[in-house]
Design an enzyme around this catalytic site. Sequence first.
Site, PDB file in Angstrom:
ATOM      1  N   GLY A  41       0.799  -1.213   0.000  1.00 25.03           N
ATOM      2  CA  GLY A  41       0.000   0.000   0.000  1.00 25.03           C
ATOM      3  C   GLY A  41       0.831   1.262   0.000  1.00 25.03           C
ATOM      4  N   SER A  42       2.053   1.182   0.525  1.00 20.07           N
ATOM      5  CA  SER A  42       2.954   2.336   0.495  1.00 20.07           C
ATOM      6  C   SER A  42       3.587   2.498  -0.881  1.00 20.07           C
ATOM      7  CB  SER A  42       4.056   2.177   1.555  1.00 20.07           C
ATOM      8  OG  SER A  42       3.517   2.096   2.857  1.00 20.07           O
ATOM      9  N   SER A  80       7.246   4.331   3.510  1.00 18.63           N
ATOM     10  CA  SER A  80       6.799   3.203   4.335  1.00 18.63           C
ATOM     11  C   SER A  80       5.859   3.746   5.400  1.00 18.63           C
ATOM     12  CB  SER A  80       7.981   2.492   4.998  1.00 18.63           C
ATOM     13  OG  SER A  80       7.533   1.565   5.979  1.00 18.63           O
ATOM     14  N   SER A  82       4.391   2.322   7.961  1.00 19.25           N
ATOM     15  CA  SER A  82       4.772   1.914   9.317  1.00 19.25           C
ATOM     16  C   SER A  82       6.157   2.411   9.691  1.00 19.25           C
ATOM     17  CB  SER A  82       4.746   0.386   9.434  1.00 19.25           C
ATOM     18  OG  SER A  82       5.789  -0.195   8.651  1.00 19.25           O
ATOM     19  N   THR A  85       9.120  -1.283   7.135  1.00 15.48           N
ATOM     20  CA  THR A  85       9.084  -2.221   6.016  1.00 15.48           C
ATOM     21  C   THR A  85      10.499  -2.671   5.677  1.00 15.48           C
ATOM     22  OG1 THR A  85       7.156  -1.031   5.165  1.00 15.48           O
ATOM     23  CG2 THR A  85       8.249  -2.580   3.670  1.00 15.48           C
ATOM     24  N   ARG A 128      -2.801   1.275   2.677  1.00 18.89           N
ATOM     25  CA  ARG A 128      -3.601   1.490   1.469  1.00 18.89           C
ATOM     26  C   ARG A 128      -4.686   2.540   1.679  1.00 18.89           C
ATOM     27  NH1 ARG A 128      -4.919  -3.221   3.931  1.00 18.89           N
ATOM     28  NH2 ARG A 128      -7.127  -3.802   4.213  1.00 18.89           N
ATOM     29  N   GLU A 202      -6.504  -7.148  -0.914  1.00 22.27           N
ATOM     30  CA  GLU A 202      -6.428  -6.851   0.514  1.00 22.27           C
ATOM     31  C   GLU A 202      -7.781  -6.556   1.149  1.00 22.27           C
ATOM     32  OE1 GLU A 202      -2.868  -5.053   2.320  1.00 22.27           O
ATOM     33  OE2 GLU A 202      -2.582  -4.123   0.353  1.00 22.27           O
ATOM     34  N   HIS A 218      -0.634  -7.608 -26.974  1.00 22.89           N
ATOM     35  CA  HIS A 218       0.470  -8.449 -27.427  1.00 22.89           C
ATOM     36  C   HIS A 218       0.575  -9.734 -26.614  1.00 22.89           C
ATOM     37  CE1 HIS A 218       2.143  -5.275 -30.062  1.00 22.89           C
ATOM     38  NE2 HIS A 218       1.581  -4.473 -29.162  1.00 22.89           N
ATOM     39  N   LYS A 306       5.233 -11.682   7.973  1.00 26.70           N
ATOM     40  CA  LYS A 306       6.321 -10.799   8.392  1.00 26.70           C
ATOM     41  C   LYS A 306       6.999 -11.305   9.664  1.00 26.70           C
ATOM     42  CE  LYS A 306       4.414  -6.537   6.388  1.00 26.70           C
ATOM     43  NZ  LYS A 306       3.832  -5.201   6.683  1.00 26.70           N
TER      44      LYS A 306
END
Length: 310
Positions: A41-42, A80, A82, A85, A128, A202, A218, A306
């Site tokens: 989201g960042s 970021s 938070s 990240t 986000r 999300e 293509h 994470k």
Amino acid sequence: MLRSHCMEFSEELKTLKDQVRFDGSFRTGTFSNIVIAGMGGSGIAGRIFSEMYSAKPVFVCDDYHIPEFVDGNTEFIAVSYSGNTEETLSAAEEAIKKGAKVHAITSGGRLSEMGVDTIKIPGGLQPRSAVGYLTMPIINTFIRPKHEDIEEAAGLLSDLDKNNTVQENIATEIYAGRRIPVIYGSTPYRSVAYRWKTQFNENAKILAYSNYFSELNHNDTMPLRDTYRKDEFYFMAFDSTDERIRKRIEVTQKITGTSFKKIEARGSSLIARIFYLIHFGDYVTYHLARIRNVDPQDVSAIEDLKKRIS
């Protein structure tokens, strides 16, 4: 609730306007390129900006490592929400070592402690849901949009907050057929199509796919005609002001026997049209999450991942 965060988006734009930017003049002649590092989201901030700005090369970095060309003539922006990240911190550290002019946009965390030029934004949101806070400082710094363009964007977003029945109907159609969304964009809305894809992921917790004209002609053209189980997909395409792209959209539908739900951008300025389409998609995915009875703010699987790799 995500809906309340959606409704705050227009206020973010009004609050940020053009007074929120990084220090320094950032005249075109003072740097060679821009690198914007961010994930999830960042990371969408860099993608959006890269389609709005073309005076200098812009590279969007979504990795641990930065490109070889980064040097003292690079404006490097680490984004970021938070501030913790892993990939973005690694990239920022490499940029500092290479002598780049490093800046940060964050609500806190380790990124805010790196001693670089930092814009601190409010905490308490999902990344986000903070797209205005994350994107506008970059746009204000390098593009400096007109006040009236930002006001126009904020007004269009407010209109969507008041009436999002169209978006709810699209979500209902997707859910009724248990279909997988496919979002087709084109310049300058390629990043917006990708944003929609990630918002379906999300917010609504479903898989989705995005691509863009004319590149998709293509590769996607053959499966659009010949793939199996095509009725399990829900195709959407952003309208374009480029007649060549419009023609491609129409011809693609005809030769493949595929119908695209046409999504039209509103607004006279580019910034208004981009943020209108972003907000449009946010409401579609919010309503789909509500209909599916899933929490649009739940990212427990991502947080678990994470923790396991840290």
